[in-house]
Design a protein around this motif. Structure first.
Motif, PDB file in Angstrom:
ATOM      1  N   ALA A   8       0.853  -1.192   0.000  1.00 37.85           N
ATOM      2  CA  ALA A   8       0.000   0.000   0.000  1.00 37.85           C
ATOM      3  C   ALA A   8       0.888   1.241   0.000  1.00 37.85           C
ATOM      4  O   ALA A   8       2.032   1.199   0.462  1.00 37.85           O
ATOM      5  N   ARG A 207     -10.326   0.500   7.483  1.00 33.60           N
ATOM      6  CA  ARG A 207      -9.024  -0.171   7.456  1.00 33.60           C
ATOM      7  C   ARG A 207      -8.054   0.383   8.501  1.00 33.60           C
ATOM      8  O   ARG A 207      -6.918  -0.074   8.596  1.00 33.60           O
ATOM      9  N   LEU A 230      -4.180   7.055  -2.922  1.00 29.00           N
ATOM     10  CA  LEU A 230      -4.087   5.791  -2.192  1.00 29.00           C
ATOM     11  C   LEU A 230      -4.068   4.598  -3.147  1.00 29.00           C
ATOM     12  O   LEU A 230      -4.887   4.505  -4.059  1.00 29.00           O
ATOM     13  N   TRP A 232      -3.911   0.328  -2.593  1.00 29.70           N
ATOM     14  CA  TRP A 232      -4.108  -0.620  -1.487  1.00 29.70           C
ATOM     15  C   TRP A 232      -4.279  -2.030  -2.053  1.00 29.70           C
ATOM     16  O   TRP A 232      -5.187  -2.272  -2.836  1.00 29.70           O
TER      17      TRP A 232
END
Length: 240
Positions: A8, A207, A230, A232
């Motif tokens: 991530a 999360r 982001l 992930w």
């Protein structure tokens, strides 16, 4: 601490009264050679790229060890913090915290009793798990963090700084402007941090990711942090 698998990554954008500020705050989350969860985060300011880098090992959202590097126009300073489990057991909250850092007079060392204390190496990406743990403690707890309050005081830079922090979940109907733009199932926390960031509102997704952070400065300006770009991996369940 070397990352062998990146699972991530993202960055935080800073603004003050709606104006974007020259702060680069990027992070990567993955695994090291031993399969442990490793976080690498950098927060740099200005064209010279001065600031802080942290490499932290984590276990279920608990920081168990970290390397901290501070670089500015004067010098580079390093520190190493770690939980010291008793009887060679697994690291857990309450373990003593060992700190090593480079002071102006050479290497410095300190052991802090664990008790009701959390190791928190300052980075925004680590705030989600911190807030979740603080919420389980009615009266908050003491947080041990490397000192960067006044970098000109080289004797204190990256030495252990202990402060008391609290957090609580705000009611689901709390009227916080813009919270719905941050995603679904966002938990809003009221956070009492150090002197520079009191009365903050923090926004955490399922999360355990901090997706937003608002705090008023002592001069009345509104600072805001937002998670951007982001990525992930589906094999990563959560940060905490």
């Amino acid at each position: 601490m070397r990352m062998t698998a990146n699972l991530a990554q993202g960055r935080y954008q800073y603004s003050c009264d709606g104006r974007t500020m020259p702060v680069q705050d990027e992070w990567q989350l993955g695994r090291d050679e031993q399969g442990r969860q490793l976080l690498i985060s950098r927060r740099l300011v200005g064209e010279q790229g001065h600031g802080i880098e942290v490499r932290a090992l984590m276990d279920a959202g608990l920081v168990t060890e970290c390397l901290v590097n501070w670089k500015d126009e004067v010098d580079e300073v390093n520190a190493h913090y770690r939980l010291a489990p008793t009887n060679n057991g697994s690291a857990a909250m309450g373990d003593p915290i060992e700190a090593d850092w480079t002071g102006p007079n050479g290497p410095q060392q300190m052991v802090l009793e664990g008790g009701n204390r959390l190791l928190f190496p300052l980075m925004r990406i680590l705030m989600g798990p911190l807030l979740q743990r603080l919420c389980d403690m009615e009266f908050g707890c003491e947080v041990v963090a490397p000192d960067i309050v006044d970098p000109s005081q080289r004797g204190k830079l990256l030495s252990p700084r202990v402060s008391h922090r609290r957090a609580e979940v705000m009611a689901g109907d709390a009227n916080i402007q813009g919270v719905h733009d941050l995603g679904s199932d966002i938990t809003v926390f009221s956070y009492q941090g150090d002197e520079a960031e009191r009365d903050a509102h923090c926004f955490v997704d399922p999360r355990g990711l901090l997706v937003g952070y608002d705090w008023p400065s002592s001069t009345g300006r509104l600072w805001q942090v937002r998670l951007r770009d982001l990525e992930w991996s589906p094999e990563l369940a959560s940060l905490s």
